[in-house]
Design an enzyme around this catalytic site. Structure first.
Site, PDB file in Angstrom:
ATOM      1  N   ASP A 105      -9.183  -2.726   4.100  1.00  0.00           N
ATOM      2  CA  ASP A 105      -8.368  -3.848   4.562  1.00  0.00           C
ATOM      3  C   ASP A 105      -8.890  -5.119   3.904  1.00  0.00           C
ATOM      4  O   ASP A 105     -10.095  -5.227   3.648  1.00  0.00           O
ATOM      5  CB  ASP A 105      -8.444  -4.009   6.080  1.00  0.00           C
ATOM      6  CG  ASP A 105      -7.202  -4.681   6.656  1.00  0.00           C
ATOM      7  OD1 ASP A 105      -6.471  -4.006   7.406  1.00  0.00           O
ATOM      8  OD2 ASP A 105      -6.951  -5.871   6.346  1.00  0.00           O
TER       9      ASP A 105
ATOM     10  N   ASN B 192      -0.625   2.056   3.638  1.00  0.00           N
ATOM     11  CA  ASN B 192       0.011   1.475   4.820  1.00  0.00           C
ATOM     12  C   ASN B 192      -0.017  -0.048   4.884  1.00  0.00           C
ATOM     13  O   ASN B 192       0.782  -0.657   5.596  1.00  0.00           O
ATOM     14  CB  ASN B 192      -0.701   2.072   6.053  1.00  0.00           C
ATOM     15  CG  ASN B 192      -0.430   1.317   7.308  1.00  0.00           C
ATOM     16  OD1 ASN B 192       0.650   1.404   7.871  1.00  0.00           O
ATOM     17  ND2 ASN B 192      -1.419   0.527   7.741  1.00  0.00           N
TER      18      ASN B 192
ATOM     19  N   TYR C 223      11.811  -7.620   2.354  1.00  0.00           N
ATOM     20  CA  TYR C 223      11.129  -6.551   3.121  1.00  0.00           C
ATOM     21  C   TYR C 223      11.949  -5.268   3.032  1.00  0.00           C
ATOM     22  O   TYR C 223      11.418  -4.184   2.743  1.00  0.00           O
ATOM     23  CB  TYR C 223      10.964  -7.009   4.573  1.00  0.00           C
ATOM     24  CG  TYR C 223      10.163  -6.062   5.446  1.00  0.00           C
ATOM     25  CD1 TYR C 223       8.776  -6.141   5.496  1.00  0.00           C
ATOM     26  CD2 TYR C 223      10.796  -5.092   6.228  1.00  0.00           C
ATOM     27  CE1 TYR C 223       8.033  -5.277   6.298  1.00  0.00           C
ATOM     28  CE2 TYR C 223      10.068  -4.226   7.026  1.00  0.00           C
ATOM     29  CZ  TYR C 223       8.693  -4.321   7.067  1.00  0.00           C
ATOM     30  OH  TYR C 223       7.959  -3.458   7.859  1.00  0.00           O
TER      31      TYR C 223
ATOM     32  N   LYS D 153      10.857  -1.808   1.172  1.00  0.00           N
ATOM     33  CA  LYS D 153      10.701  -0.554   1.926  1.00  0.00           C
ATOM     34  C   LYS D 153      11.656   0.529   1.421  1.00  0.00           C
ATOM     35  O   LYS D 153      11.306   1.712   1.403  1.00  0.00           O
ATOM     36  CB  LYS D 153      10.893  -0.810   3.422  1.00  0.00           C
ATOM     37  CG  LYS D 153       9.794  -1.695   4.042  1.00  0.00           C
ATOM     38  CD  LYS D 153       8.411  -1.074   3.942  1.00  0.00           C
ATOM     39  CE  LYS D 153       7.370  -1.833   4.748  1.00  0.00           C
ATOM     40  NZ  LYS D 153       6.022  -1.228   4.664  1.00  0.00           N
TER      41      LYS D 153
ATOM     42  N   THR E 280       2.654  -4.126  17.482  1.00  0.00           N
ATOM     43  CA  THR E 280       1.477  -4.596  16.737  1.00  0.00           C
ATOM     44  C   THR E 280       1.629  -6.106  16.603  1.00  0.00           C
ATOM     45  O   THR E 280       2.665  -6.676  16.976  1.00  0.00           O
ATOM     46  CB  THR E 280       1.398  -3.988  15.319  1.00  0.00           C
ATOM     47  OG1 THR E 280       2.477  -4.525  14.536  1.00  0.00           O
ATOM     48  CG2 THR E 280       1.506  -2.466  15.334  1.00  0.00           C
TER      49      THR E 280
END
Ligand code: NAI
Length: 255
Positions: A38, A91, A162, A166, A197
């Site tokens: 990360d 991810n 986005y 995707k 999240t």
């Protein structure tokens, strides 16, 4: 009882928070040793702390997945620690609000916001594939899961780049699945619906009720519900599954 990923080595990008963190924990629960990557180094270290506290094994890696040298370094460190790679969960990602584009229509997005979104949510997945696939080949096979989204299957107002990124992640997934099947490498995508999240904080506050009303299961999903799909896709139980994009969305795209 042994887990479905016993003895495997897995790398998870975006493993410091949300879906990536839960997936890293699930990989470890299922018996894998995990490299948690990360660009929020402290967050990755916290995930590793949780894994170690649960009796698992993990290392934390920091780096930006949009930078080829960082991706290479991240995988070099994984090989240095564990000797090989079996599974990858690509991810890491960002939402429109993180490029100052929340709620903006297609013509209102700035070029810099569009470029950053494509870099983080699309190019990074290709960079990870580029550096992971030779390692899996050298290993005699393996499994990769890329995080797409329901936005990889349908349009979403206010999310133009986005959605484009995707959709493209699913294209990358299908192509890599075809190209590397003969090498024993399976490549799939997971398509989360609306999941609790930090990425969906604004959405939950502003559109939460409408989203719940439009979801047959009547709620937001939890990160661990995506993690379950990811570990299954990486395991031998999914041995005939490749080139697929699985919705885990409470039925949102079924309506
Ligand atoms: P999150 O914000 O909780 O976690 C994303 C993680 O990726 C963070 O730890 C962040 O530091 C990391 N990251 C972002 N850019 C990075 C970069 N350039 N280099 C390295 N690390 C980076 O978000 P969440 O919800 O866990 O999202 C994970 C993935 O799931 C993303 O790809 C997102 O697009 C996707 N997704 C999320 C949904 C949701 O409802 N939360 C729905 C559909 C897809």
């Amino acid at each position: 009882m042994t887990g479905i990923l016993q003895g495997k080595i897995a790398v998870v990008t975006g493993g410091g928070n949300g879906i990536g963190r839960e997936a890293a924990l699930a990989f470890a629960r299922e018996g894998a040793r995990v490299a948690v990557a990360d660009y929020e180094a402290n967050a990755a270290a916290d995930t590793v702390g949780l894994i170690n506290a649960g009796g698992g094994q993990a290392i934390s890696l920091s780096g930006d997945v949009t930078v080829a040298a960082d991706v290479q370094a991240m995988l070099d460190a994984t090989i240095a620690a564990y000797g090989r790679l079996d599974c990858a969960f690509n991810n890491a990602g960002i939402a429109p609000y993180q490029v100052d584009a929340a709620g903006k229509l297609t013509h209102e997005w700035s070029e810099s916001a569009f470029d950053r979104m494509i870099d983080v949510n699309l190019k990074s997945v290709w960079l990870c594939l580029k550096h992971e696939l030779p390692l899996l080949r050298a290993n005699g096979g393996g499994a990769i899961v890329n995080t797409a989204s329901i936005a990889g299957l349908i349009g979403l107002r206010g999310s133009t780049a986005y959605v484009a990124a995707k959709h493209a992640v699913i294209g990358l997934t299908k192509t890599a699945a075809m190209e590397y099947a003969a090498d024993g490498i399976r490549v799939n995508a997971v398509c989360p619906g609306f999941i609790t999240t930090r990425m969906t904080t604004w959405t939950r506050e502003n559109r939460g009720e409408a989203i719940v009303a439009g979801t047959p299961l009547g709620r937001f999903g939890e990160p661990r519900e995506i993690a379950e799909m990811v570990v299954w896709l990486c395991s031998d139980r999914a041995s005939f599954v490749t080139g697929a994009a699985y919705q885990v969305d409470g039925g949102w795209t079924a309506v």
